[in-house]
Write an enzyme that holds these catalytic residues in place. Structure first.
Site, PDB file in Angstrom:
ATOM      1  N   LYS A 119     -25.265  33.673 -69.250  1.00 43.89           N
ATOM      2  CA  LYS A 119     -25.775  33.281 -67.935  1.00 43.89           C
ATOM      3  C   LYS A 119     -25.727  34.542 -67.088  1.00 43.89           C
ATOM      4  O   LYS A 119     -24.648  34.987 -66.673  1.00 43.89           O
ATOM      5  CB  LYS A 119     -24.914  32.174 -67.302  1.00 43.89           C
ATOM      6  CG  LYS A 119     -25.312  31.871 -65.864  1.00 43.89           C
ATOM      7  CD  LYS A 119     -24.388  30.870 -65.202  1.00 43.89           C
ATOM      8  CE  LYS A 119     -24.591  30.904 -63.688  1.00 43.89           C
ATOM      9  NZ  LYS A 119     -23.775  29.908 -62.982  1.00 43.89           N
ATOM     10  N   SER A 177     -18.871  23.412 -58.463  1.00 47.06           N
ATOM     11  CA  SER A 177     -18.131  23.066 -57.242  1.00 47.06           C
ATOM     12  C   SER A 177     -18.261  21.593 -56.875  1.00 47.06           C
ATOM     13  O   SER A 177     -17.296  20.989 -56.389  1.00 47.06           O
ATOM     14  CB  SER A 177     -18.622  23.921 -56.059  1.00 47.06           C
ATOM     15  OG  SER A 177     -18.551  25.283 -56.375  1.00 47.06           O
ATOM     16  N   ALA A 228     -26.662  25.820 -59.286  1.00 45.04           N
ATOM     17  CA  ALA A 228     -25.962  26.147 -58.039  1.00 45.04           C
ATOM     18  C   ALA A 228     -26.509  25.414 -56.820  1.00 45.04           C
ATOM     19  O   ALA A 228     -27.693  25.131 -56.719  1.00 45.04           O
ATOM     20  CB  ALA A 228     -25.988  27.639 -57.758  1.00 45.04           C
TER      21      ALA A 228
END
Lengths: 64, 263
Positions: B100, B211, B188
């Site tokens: 990545k 997250s 993201a």
């Protein structure tokens, strides 16, 4: 000679990258870079060290 | 109804369309529980200097025990040289050609550097890596990355860790439309399961997030919720949504309506 290992400056008389690593408490798995360049593990023994070299030894960690 | 194509990354097929990160969890146990609850088959990892060398070993053992496919990242790199070096170190430690590729251009919003990203991608592809570039939602950048040989692109939904969702659905839709055969993963910026569902409804092949799960009040429950959302979004994409209209159209038949035009 002065060697920077993972950001810390230290004195070493080891002549090869592998010899230096063996003086640390590094345990598998890890990978090594010398002066910002990746050094495959099989080449560490034949990679000489010089005054002012910077070694990074990295291990797995969490990532996103 | 659309054809349901399998989700593939450089020729490897996966059932789960949710890629999960391994960072920011309150404990290693919660991390592994959340990973299992997500039913993800791919987990992201990284390399760093270790304060305690055994910490790296312990973490790596936990990840290996999950049995998941590992996707290493170059998070935190700011130059082509840093990213290429870290990618090579990742390949040796994690024994995978996957990377990545994350190359930060701006410290404030952690926006990928599109120019350096192209340079690093070219170098790594030539060196045999299977590059999954984390990029902005810029169509031309995505086209350039595709032209270099990337089989997977990972445009952002929003800056890393913001939880804002898909800030620019038009851009993301245009990338999907213009690169119909590319494996596209929104990476993201997602915050809640509906963001993931929206990405899959748009035809994105998968989402990658960390997250939103790790930072939830209960990461395990949130991981399960994201799994459901991804499945719902994909099913909706295959089912093909109704055309949007500007004018109301009754769903209940007007034929046989009582009191019709009596007033």
């Amino acid at each position: 000679m002065k060697i920077t290992f993972n950001g810390q400056v230290m004195e070493s008389s080891e002549q090869s990258l592998q010899a230096f690593i063996s003086t640390t408490d590094a345990k598998e798995p890890y990978a090594v870079a010398l002066n910002g360049q990746f050094v495959p593990r099989v080449q560490c023994s034949s990679t000489p060290l010089a005054e002012g070299d910077s070694i990074e030894l990295l291990s797995p960690i969490q990532g996103g | 109804m659309r054809e349901d194509k399998p989700f593939t990354i450089y020729g490897q097929t996966f059932e789960s369309r949710l890629l999960i990160g391994s960072a920011l969890y309150p404990s290693p146990q919660v991390m592994t529980d959340a990973i299992h609850a997500s039913q993800s088959q791919i987990v992201t990892v990284s390399l760093r200097r270790q304060n305690s060398v055994s910490a790296g070993q312990d973490f790596w053992q936990l990840i290996k025990d999950t049995g998941l496919t590992v996707l290493p990242n170059t998070a935190g790199c700011h130059s082509v040289k840093e990213a290429v070096t870290l990618a090579n170190m990742c390949r040796e430690v994690f024994a995978t050609d996957w990377i990545k590729l994350e190359l930060i251009g701006d410290e404030y919003n952690l926006q990928p550097d599109p120019i350096a990203l192209l340079d690093a991608t070219e170098i790594l592809l030539q060196d045999g890596f299977k590059v999954l570039p984390y990029c902005t939602d810029d169509l031309v950048l995505c086209q350039r990355l595709a032209a270099l040989g990337c089989e997977v692109l990972m445009p952002w939904g929003a800056p890393i860790g913001t939880g804002k969702g898909l800030l620019n659905p038009y851009n993301l839709a245009m990338i999907r439309q213009r690169l119909p055969d590319m494996t596209l993963i929104v990476d993201a910026g997602l915050g809640v399961p509906s963001h993931a569902c929206q990405a899959l409804e748009m035809g994105y092949d998968a989402v990658l997030l960390n997250s939103a799960i790790a930072g939830a009040g209960c990461p395990v429950k949130m991981a399960r919720a994201f799994n459901h959302a991804v499945q719902a979004g994909r099913a909706a994409y295959i089912a093909q949504a109704m055309p949007e209209k500007d004018v109301a159209a009754p769903s209940t038949p007007t034929m046989g309506m009582p009191f019709w035009h009596q007033n």
